[in-house]
Design an enzyme around this catalytic site. Structure first.
Site, PDB file in Angstrom:
ATOM      1  N   ILE A  32       0.854  56.722 -90.863  1.00 55.43           N
ATOM      2  CA  ILE A  32       1.721  56.635 -92.031  1.00 55.43           C
ATOM      3  C   ILE A  32       1.332  55.466 -92.943  1.00 55.43           C
ATOM      4  O   ILE A  32       1.653  55.468 -94.135  1.00 55.43           O
ATOM      5  CB  ILE A  32       3.196  56.506 -91.566  1.00 55.43           C
ATOM      6  CG1 ILE A  32       4.155  56.952 -92.652  1.00 55.43           C
ATOM      7  CG2 ILE A  32       3.512  55.093 -91.086  1.00 55.43           C
ATOM      8  CD1 ILE A  32       5.581  57.147 -92.167  1.00 55.43           C
ATOM      9  N   ASN A  86      -4.229  49.614 -79.002  1.00 57.23           N
ATOM     10  CA  ASN A  86      -3.494  48.360 -78.883  1.00 57.23           C
ATOM     11  C   ASN A  86      -2.582  48.448 -77.668  1.00 57.23           C
ATOM     12  O   ASN A  86      -1.892  49.449 -77.480  1.00 57.23           O
ATOM     13  CB  ASN A  86      -2.662  48.108 -80.146  1.00 57.23           C
ATOM     14  CG  ASN A  86      -3.528  47.894 -81.371  1.00 57.23           C
ATOM     15  OD1 ASN A  86      -4.578  47.268 -81.293  1.00 57.23           O
ATOM     16  ND2 ASN A  86      -3.102  48.419 -82.512  1.00 57.23           N
ATOM     17  N   HIS A  99      -1.461  55.531 -77.604  1.00 53.92           N
ATOM     18  CA  HIS A  99      -2.150  56.235 -78.696  1.00 53.92           C
ATOM     19  C   HIS A  99      -3.468  55.548 -78.995  1.00 53.92           C
ATOM     20  O   HIS A  99      -3.612  54.338 -78.851  1.00 53.92           O
ATOM     21  CB  HIS A  99      -1.288  56.300 -79.963  1.00 53.92           C
ATOM     22  CG  HIS A  99      -0.747  54.974 -80.403  1.00 53.92           C
ATOM     23  ND1 HIS A  99       0.352  54.403 -79.808  1.00 53.92           N
ATOM     24  CD2 HIS A  99      -1.153  54.118 -81.369  1.00 53.92           C
ATOM     25  CE1 HIS A  99       0.603  53.237 -80.395  1.00 53.92           C
ATOM     26  NE2 HIS A  99      -0.298  53.026 -81.335  1.00 53.92           N
TER      27      HIS A  99
END
Ligand code: DGP
Length: 113
Positions: A32, A86, A99
């Protein structure tokens, strides 16, 4: 699956996202807040909080192979690309559904900040 997890909700299509690839193992969608011309997040369909709690090597491998497939589809293999996962606060993990970031389409600095 978690009722409240943002990425579980995207996987279930309860929240809209620009999906670029989905198969029985993963869903991949555009970030996003993109940090590069191509910035895609690849997530497993099942809820796993982070790399620290992941135990399924096949699941993790599916994320990486999906990222490579998307990179080919996006036409960024020639220039090169980066995958990043991360893990935890110091790395800046903000969504606790594991992810893989796929970034490409521009020159990427190293080391990351
Ligand atoms: P990380 O900081 O590694 O946990 O990455 C989480 C990423 O998720 C971050 O780059 C922004 C992205 N993100 C957060 N909320 C949404 C959302 O609702 N939709 C999409 N497509 N991406 C989101």
């Amino acid at each position: 699956m978690s009722d409240t997890c943002l990425f579980c909700r995207i996987v279930r299509k309860e929240i809209p996202a620009k999906i670029v690839l989905e198969n029985e193992h993963v869903v991949a969608f555009r970030d996003i807040d993109p940090k590069a011309p191509t910035h895609v997040l690849v997530v497993p369909r099942e809820h796993v909080e982070s790399l620290d709690t992941a135990t399924d090597a096949t699941m993790l491998g599916n994320l990486v192979l999906a990222a490579a497939e998307i990179a080919r589809a996006e036409g960024i293999v020639g220039g090169g690309y980066r995958t990043v996962m991360n893990c935890g606060a110091d790395a800046g993990q903000s969504v606790y559904h594991v992810h893989l970031h796929l970034l490409g389409g521009r020159r990427l600095a190293w080391p990351p900040g």
